[in-house]
Design a protein around this motif. Structure first.
Motif, PDB file in Angstrom:
ATOM      1  N   ARG A  92       0.838  -1.194   0.000  1.00  0.00           N
ATOM      2  CA  ARG A  92       0.000   0.000   0.000  1.00  0.00           C
ATOM      3  C   ARG A  92       0.880   1.254   0.000  1.00  0.00           C
ATOM      4  NH1 ARG A  92      -3.583  -1.718   3.736  1.00  0.00           N
ATOM      5  NH2 ARG A  92      -2.196  -1.068   5.409  1.00  0.00           N
ATOM      6  N   ARG A  93       1.929   1.252   0.833  1.00  0.00           N
ATOM      7  CA  ARG A  93       2.846   2.380   0.894  1.00  0.00           C
ATOM      8  C   ARG A  93       3.563   2.580  -0.439  1.00  0.00           C
ATOM      9  NH1 ARG A  93       5.929   0.577   5.170  1.00  0.00           N
ATOM     10  NH2 ARG A  93       4.025   0.233   6.326  1.00  0.00           N
ATOM     11  N   ARG A  94       4.029   1.471  -1.036  1.00  0.00           N
ATOM     12  CA  ARG A  94       4.737   1.562  -2.321  1.00  0.00           C
ATOM     13  C   ARG A  94       3.832   2.120  -3.400  1.00  0.00           C
ATOM     14  NH1 ARG A  94       4.438  -1.613  -6.482  1.00  0.00           N
ATOM     15  NH2 ARG A  94       3.546  -3.352  -5.348  1.00  0.00           N
ATOM     16  N   LEU A  95       2.596   1.618  -3.469  1.00  0.00           N
ATOM     17  CA  LEU A  95       1.655   2.099  -4.485  1.00  0.00           C
ATOM     18  C   LEU A  95       1.337   3.575  -4.286  1.00  0.00           C
ATOM     19  CD1 LEU A  95      -0.763  -0.953  -4.741  1.00  0.00           C
ATOM     20  CD2 LEU A  95       0.963  -0.229  -6.391  1.00  0.00           C
ATOM     21  N   ARG A  96       1.175   3.998  -3.019  1.00  0.00           N
ATOM     22  CA  ARG A  96       0.907   5.413  -2.733  1.00  0.00           C
ATOM     23  C   ARG A  96       2.088   6.266  -3.203  1.00  0.00           C
ATOM     24  NH1 ARG A  96       0.635   6.053   3.076  1.00  0.00           N
ATOM     25  NH2 ARG A  96      -1.141   4.659   2.928  1.00  0.00           N
ATOM     26  N   SER A  97       3.296   5.784  -2.923  1.00  0.00           N
ATOM     27  CA  SER A  97       4.496   6.514  -3.329  1.00  0.00           C
ATOM     28  C   SER A  97       4.599   6.593  -4.850  1.00  0.00           C
ATOM     29  CB  SER A  97       5.732   5.815  -2.763  1.00  0.00           C
ATOM     30  OG  SER A  97       6.903   6.371  -3.270  1.00  0.00           O
ATOM     31  N   GLU A  98       4.306   5.492  -5.540  1.00  0.00           N
ATOM     32  CA  GLU A  98       4.358   5.494  -7.013  1.00  0.00           C
ATOM     33  C   GLU A  98       3.334   6.459  -7.598  1.00  0.00           C
ATOM     34  OE1 GLU A  98       3.905   1.446  -8.251  1.00  0.00           O
ATOM     35  OE2 GLU A  98       5.906   0.879  -7.547  1.00  0.00           O
ATOM     36  N   ARG A  99       2.136   6.468  -7.013  1.00  0.00           N
ATOM     37  CA  ARG A  99       1.104   7.411  -7.485  1.00  0.00           C
ATOM     38  C   ARG A  99       1.575   8.843  -7.300  1.00  0.00           C
ATOM     39  NH1 ARG A  99      -2.594   3.833  -5.208  1.00  0.00           N
ATOM     40  NH2 ARG A  99      -2.572   4.983  -3.255  1.00  0.00           N
ATOM     41  N   TRP A 100       2.142   9.144  -6.115  1.00  0.00           N
ATOM     42  CA  TRP A 100       2.605  10.488  -5.846  1.00  0.00           C
ATOM     43  C   TRP A 100       3.700  10.890  -6.818  1.00  0.00           C
ATOM     44  CZ3 TRP A 100       1.696  15.024  -4.105  1.00  0.00           C
ATOM     45  CH2 TRP A 100       2.744  15.911  -3.887  1.00  0.00           C
ATOM     46  N   ARG A 101       4.644   9.995  -7.078  1.00  0.00           N
ATOM     47  CA  ARG A 101       5.742  10.298  -8.000  1.00  0.00           C
ATOM     48  C   ARG A 101       5.221  10.587  -9.404  1.00  0.00           C
ATOM     49  NH1 ARG A 101      11.142   7.573  -6.614  1.00  0.00           N
ATOM     50  NH2 ARG A 101      10.983   7.298  -4.361  1.00  0.00           N
ATOM     51  N   ARG A 102       4.230   9.785  -9.855  1.00  0.00           N
ATOM     52  CA  ARG A 102       3.643  10.035 -11.183  1.00  0.00           C
ATOM     53  C   ARG A 102       2.969  11.393 -11.240  1.00  0.00           C
ATOM     54  NH1 ARG A 102       2.200   4.587 -11.120  1.00  0.00           N
ATOM     55  NH2 ARG A 102       0.136   5.115 -10.333  1.00  0.00           N
ATOM     56  N   LYS A 103       2.175  11.720 -10.199  1.00  0.00           N
ATOM     57  CA  LYS A 103       1.487  13.014 -10.162  1.00  0.00           C
ATOM     58  C   LYS A 103       2.491  14.161 -10.126  1.00  0.00           C
ATOM     59  CE  LYS A 103      -2.722  11.503  -7.816  1.00  0.00           C
ATOM     60  NZ  LYS A 103      -3.498  11.588  -6.562  1.00  0.00           N
ATOM     61  N   PHE A 104       3.533  14.036  -9.310  1.00  0.00           N
ATOM     62  CA  PHE A 104       4.544  15.076  -9.189  1.00  0.00           C
ATOM     63  C   PHE A 104       5.255  15.292 -10.515  1.00  0.00           C
ATOM     64  CE2 PHE A 104       8.774  16.659  -8.144  1.00  0.00           C
ATOM     65  CZ  PHE A 104       8.452  17.734  -7.344  1.00  0.00           C
ATOM     66  N   ALA A 105       5.650  14.186 -11.170  1.00  0.00           N
ATOM     67  CA  ALA A 105       6.335  14.294 -12.466  1.00  0.00           C
ATOM     68  C   ALA A 105       5.422  14.950 -13.497  1.00  0.00           C
ATOM     69  CB  ALA A 105       6.772  12.918 -12.947  1.00  0.00           C
ATOM     70  N   ASP A 106       4.132  14.633 -13.461  1.00  0.00           N
ATOM     71  CA  ASP A 106       3.184  15.232 -14.393  1.00  0.00           C
ATOM     72  C   ASP A 106       3.075  16.734 -14.156  1.00  0.00           C
ATOM     73  OD1 ASP A 106       1.271  15.038 -16.502  1.00  0.00           O
ATOM     74  OD2 ASP A 106      -0.322  15.265 -15.010  1.00  0.00           O
ATOM     75  N   GLU A 107       3.020  17.149 -12.890  1.00  0.00           N
ATOM     76  CA  GLU A 107       2.935  18.570 -12.577  1.00  0.00           C
ATOM     77  C   GLU A 107       4.204  19.305 -12.996  1.00  0.00           C
ATOM     78  OE1 GLU A 107       0.336  20.383 -11.546  1.00  0.00           O
ATOM     79  OE2 GLU A 107      -0.816  18.547 -11.747  1.00  0.00           O
ATOM     80  N   VAL A 108       5.368  18.683 -12.771  1.00  0.00           N
ATOM     81  CA  VAL A 108       6.627  19.302 -13.196  1.00  0.00           C
ATOM     82  C   VAL A 108       6.640  19.465 -14.704  1.00  0.00           C
ATOM     83  CG1 VAL A 108       9.122  18.930 -13.373  1.00  0.00           C
ATOM     84  CG2 VAL A 108       7.954  18.554 -11.200  1.00  0.00           C
TER      85      VAL A 108
END
Length: 129
Positions: A92-108
């Motif tokens: 669950r933690r890994r998936l949350r982190s992966e989602r956050w990284r994808r969202k962050f990269a998209d915003e950048v």
């Protein structure tokens, strides 16, 4: 099984004299024409991960295509993940982190695109930096 074409629901909606309906044919004819496209066999372990090599093909290029396919399908990451058991909380933690990284990269990516557009706009109007 379908009843005769005149009483079919398809013709009740579009009407038998409609040009589109005439070009498509009856539902039974459509099924007969397109049923060969259905793949009844379940996918195997190598489906989607296979690169065909013909006699004149470059082996290095085929190897590169295979690596690109494996990267696109996240095969290596999945293999590393499944090598050991991952507890539910860790997953669950890994998936949350992966989602956050994808969202962050998209915003950048969006911000960089905006800055580039602003710079191009300034250059177009002759503004100095």
């Amino acid at each position: 099984m379908l009843a005769d074409s005149s009483s079919s629901a398809f013709y009740d909606i579009v009407g038998p004299k409609d040009v589109l309906a005439q070009s498509l044919g009856t539902p039974a004819e459509l099924w007969r024409r397109n049923s060969h496209r259905v793949n009844d066999s379940p996918p195997g372990p190598y489906d989607g991960r296979t690169v065909e090599i013909n006699s004149g093909d470059n082996l290095t290029a085929a190897w590169g295509k295979l690596n690109a396919l494996l990267r696109a399908n996240n095969v290596r990451q999945e293999l590393r993940r499944t090598a050991r058991h991952e507890q539910k909380g860790e997953k669950r933690r890994r998936l949350r982190s992966e989602r956050w990284r994808r969202k962050f990269a998209d915003e950048v990516r969006k911000k960089v695109k905006l800055v580039i557009e602003m710079r191009n706009r300034d250059r177009m109007w002759g503004a100095k930096h």
